[in-house]
Design a protein around this motif. Structure first.
Motif, PDB file in Angstrom:
ATOM      1  N   ILE A   1       0.814  -1.211   0.000  1.00 49.59           N
ATOM      2  CA  ILE A   1       0.000   0.000   0.000  1.00 49.59           C
ATOM      3  C   ILE A   1       0.849   1.264   0.000  1.00 49.59           C
TER       4      ILE A   1
ATOM      5  N   GLU B   1      -8.300   3.667   0.661  1.00 54.32           N
ATOM      6  CA  GLU B   1      -7.596   2.430   1.014  1.00 54.32           C
ATOM      7  C   GLU B   1      -6.331   2.727   1.814  1.00 54.32           C
TER       8      GLU B   1
ATOM      9  N   GLN C   1      -5.836   1.215   5.623  1.00 52.30           N
ATOM     10  CA  GLN C   1      -4.720   0.349   6.011  1.00 52.30           C
ATOM     11  C   GLN C   1      -3.801   1.040   7.012  1.00 52.30           C
TER      12      GLN C   1
ATOM     13  N   GLU D   1      -5.435   0.586  10.336  1.00 49.86           N
ATOM     14  CA  GLU D   1      -5.309  -0.800  10.793  1.00 49.86           C
ATOM     15  C   GLU D   1      -3.898  -1.073  11.316  1.00 49.86           C
TER      16      GLU D   1
END
Length: 287
Positions: A90, A197, A201, A204
């Motif tokens: 990512i 996104e 992430q 997270e």
């Protein structure tokens, strides 16, 4: 057990420890060449002029805070661990480019200069009208990501890691949050889906820990000042104007009056306590 510096105020910041080797080398070089660091550029107060540093922990100077954060990121990249930590997809700029320009084949080989990092961060902060406090929180989130996810920031991922930290810090810290679509107006070749996104992430990997205690914030602010001092990047000193002097005097008088009232109330409380003591013990003495 070592504490995470982005969570605990007593743990030393990572960027400051990573800069120590370079700072020692610079001082050694200056000593050998007989060049005292920053002596000619430093301003000193005199009887006629008083210079003040307007940057405080509650209201940092925006330009110089961004410069210090860029310098901290530079040392993170330059002195990263050589054990080859994993590179998360990512954050890989080759997989998720920020522009339509072709990514050079050696994009992951050359460390960015401090000026390049500063220009990237300054562009985002200027366009989104972010505050200096947000820059400090950005650095906190960046170091928290590196420790929680056990990754390094390197030439291949530094832009997207910094972008993710700024995106999150601006939403958590600033009163007027910048939407993901707004960043797409700044970085015109990036999509909203990619920004969403990246944010998801990043959160997270932080284990959804976006709390920044005031003690941790203050530590990062003062460590950034220490980094600036060690690298001859002094915060601007402005001469004290007549209007500013009057304002400071008025504020000091106001504070003095408040302390006087506090002392008076404290004295009254102590006197009343003495009276209570006399009343309590007098029957025992009479008997």
């Amino acid at each position: 057990m070592e504490f995470n510096p982005s969570d605990h105020p007593r743990a030393s910041t990572i960027f400051l420890s990573k800069s120590q080797t370079d700072v020692r080398e610079k001082r050694k070089s200056l000593y050998i060449n007989h060049h005292p660091p920053g002596q000619l550029r430093r301003k000193y107060s005199s009887c006629s002029t008083i210079f003040l540093d307007d940057s405080t922990v509650s209201q940092p100077n925006l330009k110089y805070t961004i410069k210090c954060v860029a310098l901290a990121i530079y040392y993170h990249i330059k002195n990263r661990d050589a054990d080859g930590r994993m590179l998360l997809d990512i954050f890989d700029e080759n997989l998720h480019p920020l522009s339509k320009s072709e990514v050079p084949p050696d994009y992951d080989k050359h460390d960015p200069e401090q000026k390049q990092i500063y220009r990237f961060v300054r562009t985002l902060f200027s366009a989104a009208q972010l505050t200096a406090e947000c820059a400090i929180v950005t650095l906190v989130y960046l170091e928290r990501l590196l420790t929680y996810a056990e990754i390094d920031i390197c030439p291949a991922n530094w832009k997207r890691i910094v972008l993710g930290a700024i995106l999150l810090a601006s939403k958590v810290w600033d009163d007027q949050a910048v939407w993901n679509v707004d960043y797409c107006q700044i970085l015109k070749d990036i999509t909203v889906e990619d920004m969403n996104e990246l944010e998801r992430q990043f959160l997270e990997l932080l284990q959804f820990n976006i709390n920044v205690p005031s003690s941790v914030y203050a530590k990062y602010y003062f460590d950034l000042r220490s980094l600036a001092e060690a690298n001859n990047l002094s915060f601007p000193l402005e001469p004290l104007s007549r209007e500013r002097a009057y304002k400071l005097e008025a504020i000091s008088r106001l504070c003095e009056d408040k302390y006087k009232d506090f002392r008076k109330s404290a004295k009254k409380r102590s006197v009343s306590a003495d009276n209570l003591t006399l009343i309590r013990w007098s029957p025992a003495i009479i008997s």
